[in-house]
Enzyme design. Structure first.
Site, PDB file in Angstrom:
ATOM      1  N   VAL A  38       1.017  -1.262  -0.094  1.00 48.52           N
ATOM      2  CA  VAL A  38      -0.193  -0.258   0.052  1.00 48.52           C
ATOM      3  C   VAL A  38       1.002   1.378  -0.037  1.00 48.52           C
ATOM      4  O   VAL A  38       0.396   2.403  -0.533  1.00 48.52           O
ATOM      5  CB  VAL A  38      -0.962  -0.055   1.195  1.00 48.52           C
ATOM      6  CG1 VAL A  38      -0.285   0.105   2.436  1.00 48.52           C
ATOM      7  CG2 VAL A  38      -2.030   1.234   1.214  1.00 48.52           C
ATOM      8  N   LYS A  39       2.173   1.194   0.449  1.00 43.01           N
ATOM      9  CA  LYS A  39       3.074   2.269   0.422  1.00 43.01           C
ATOM     10  C   LYS A  39       3.474   3.045  -0.704  1.00 43.01           C
ATOM     11  O   LYS A  39       3.860   4.042  -0.834  1.00 43.01           O
ATOM     12  CB  LYS A  39       4.160   1.958   1.357  1.00 43.01           C
ATOM     13  CG  LYS A  39       3.789   1.572   2.895  1.00 43.01           C
ATOM     14  CD  LYS A  39       3.426   2.903   3.625  1.00 43.01           C
ATOM     15  CE  LYS A  39       3.430   2.360   5.031  1.00 43.01           C
ATOM     16  NZ  LYS A  39       2.839   3.501   5.767  1.00 43.01           N
ATOM     17  N   ASP A  40       3.195   2.261  -1.831  1.00 50.38           N
ATOM     18  CA  ASP A  40       3.502   2.650  -3.154  1.00 50.38           C
ATOM     19  C   ASP A  40       2.513   4.205  -3.231  1.00 50.38           C
ATOM     20  O   ASP A  40       3.260   5.202  -3.978  1.00 50.38           O
ATOM     21  CB  ASP A  40       3.088   1.797  -4.293  1.00 50.38           C
ATOM     22  CG  ASP A  40       3.705   0.456  -4.310  1.00 50.38           C
ATOM     23  OD1 ASP A  40       4.705   0.613  -3.689  1.00 50.38           O
ATOM     24  OD2 ASP A  40       3.598  -0.382  -4.943  1.00 50.38           O
ATOM     25  N   ALA A  61       4.133   6.883  -1.407  1.00 51.89           N
ATOM     26  CA  ALA A  61       5.478   7.408  -1.884  1.00 51.89           C
ATOM     27  C   ALA A  61       5.251   8.112  -3.183  1.00 51.89           C
ATOM     28  O   ALA A  61       5.809   9.239  -3.061  1.00 51.89           O
ATOM     29  CB  ALA A  61       6.373   5.984  -2.366  1.00 51.89           C
TER      30      ALA A  61
END
Length: 483
Positions: free
Chosen positions: A48-50, A53
């Protein structure tokens, strides 16, 4: 009818987001309310951190904080760093990821594969310690010309990414039927942004549920270490000022579900084996919370639980039988489905419980631990109740409600060594333990065999520390193992 044509993208950055919902038919069997998983590990970078970012980098470029040829620096448990590596390298930046030394080795390997530089630093030290990861990355950002610290914990672009993407996707995918949204709380960006959007678009009808490790501060735990990466909030006992991330707005969360480590890890493994979903341990925490919530709901409700990342980053940990047994999360003769049934239904039956090292612990009582700041005299008093006159030395100054985490054990101390030091004058009763602290006792999981415990004991250790769910439950002295 043919399926919809898959999208065509000009760049991997265009493929960030747009993850599917998958119903948890096996784990949710028998529940009136359907439970759907938002499988974020199907995103381009595997987590999910894409989303955060990409949003943080674009915002930094727009605000002039990140310029061509610059360097992106970030503290990460792995996933945000991977997202920044993908985005940053695509846009021509150097990327340095400060990674917690307790994170899985796979995450560092993935970061390097994407072209990031990895700097390992501890997090199980006081926040004020200059070696803490928090300070390490800040020094790097200050010392490197043209460096920008992404600072996911306090960067408003983090929750904003989910207001703009994750929340609208869930609302659209469920046709506005979602009634409960469940997610873990790490930086807080995912649950804050997604929850805020769903509350607003539903007129406040959506309930937002935070899933938290049992000992995490967020949900009201004691702040001691836990074994689920990337979520929760640990507080070292020597930290002077506890600081919560600005990305987390706790008023967005209606309910917090505290999930024990074993329940999280067992649920993670069941996701793979029963649903075909290979996810990370924080996904297990979130699914365990979602199932708790769904048990109290009806057919008009619909639960969406967010699965943050892939289990491929944890093959050496939660998805390894050996690792699970080593830390006391798996026990001989006890299958995971029966564990899950007892946890889910509140059953207390001990029928079919494993043997392992448990019989040797009978009557041993709670583990006796000496605190790292104890005096020699104080340690001797504590050791009066220690099996074999040996005890672990731990960071915590006082007993924790959830017990002594193995992560907090920094050494061991024996009665014989202290008595000898007092006798020869090399130590005084009021003196600190100092050099009298010996190496930490080897650890074994409660489900391991006596033979494995003897192997860990070796030729010199005075005993072994026995773990259940990653926490010390007793010391078996050498005499108990070798006679």
């Amino acid at each position: 009818m043919l399926p919809a044509k898959p999208p065509v993208h000009e760049s991997v950055l265009d493929a960030i987001g747009g993850t599917p919902l998958i119903r948890l038919a096996a784990l949710g069997a028998g529940l009136a309310a359907p439970v759907y998983a938002k499988v974020e590990f199907l995103g381009i970078g595997g987590s999910v951190k894409d989303r955060a970012a990409l949003a943080m980098v674009l915002a930094a470029e727009r605000d002039g904080l990140l310029r061509p040829g610059g360097t992106i620096v970030e503290a990460t448990s792995g996933n945000t760093g991977i997202g920044l590596a993908i985005v940053g390298r695509q846009r021509g930046y150097r990327v340095i990821a400060g990674v917690a030394d307790k994170a899985s080795a796979e995450k560092s390997d993935i970061l390097r594969a994407y072209g990031a530089e990895v700097v390992l630093a501890p997090t199980v030290v006081p926040m004020e310690d200059p070696s803490h990861l928090y300070h390490v990355v800040r020094r790097l950002a200050e010392e490197i010309p043209g460096a920008w610290l992404a600072d996911q914990y306090d960067n408003p672009a983090n929750p904003d990414a989910h207001i703009r993407t994750t929340g609208p996707e869930i609302w659209d995918q469920t046709g506005g039927r979602v009634t409960h949204f469940v997610a873990g709380v790490g930086t807080g960006g995912t649950i804050t942004g997604t929850g805020e959007y769903l509350k607003e678009v539903s007129g406040g009808a959506v309930t937002v549920v935070g899933a938290d490790p049992e000992s995490s501060i967020y949900g009201g735990g004691d702040g001691s270490p836990y074994f689920v990466e990337s979520i929760g909030h640990f507080v070292h006992p020597d930290t002077v000022e506890d600081r919560w991330p600005e990305s987390y707005r706790k008023e967005v969360v209606d309910v917090m579900e505290q999930i024990p480590d074993r329940e999280s890890l067992v649920t993670t493994r069941r996701l793979a084996r029963e649903e075909g979903i290979l996810a990370g341990p924080s996904s297990g925490t979130a699914v365990a919370a979602a199932l708790r919530v769904a048990r109290e709901l009806g057919p008009d409700d619909l639960v969406v639980v967010l699965l943050p990342d892939s289990g491929r980053s944890y093959l050496s940990k939660v998805h390894s039988d050996a690792w699970m047994r080593q830390w006391g999360f798996l026990e001989e003769s006890q299958d995971e489905a029966s564990q899950a049934r007892r946890q889910g239904r509140g059953q207390e039956s001990q029928e079919g419980e494993p043997q392992g090292l448990r019989p040797l612990l009978d009557g041993a009582g709670p583990v006796v631990a000496v605190h790292a700041d104890a005096t020699v005299g104080g340690a001797l008093e504590t050791l009066d109740g220690a099996p074999g006159g040996v005890a672990p030395v731990v960071l915590a100054r006082a007993a924790r409600p959830y017990g002594v985490s193995a992560i907090e054990v920094v050494g061991s101390v024996s009665r014989d060594a202290l008595v000898a030091a007092l006798a020869d004058g090399s130590a005084k009763p009021a003196a600190a333990l100092g050099a009298l602290v010996g190496p930490a006792l080897p650890t074994v999981g409660v489900g391991q065999s006596v033979a494995e415990a003897r192997a860990a004991l070796g030729a010199t250790h005075p005993g072994v520390l026995v773990l259940v769910d990653g926490r010390a439950v007793g010391v078996l002295p050498r005499t108990a193992l070798v006679g």
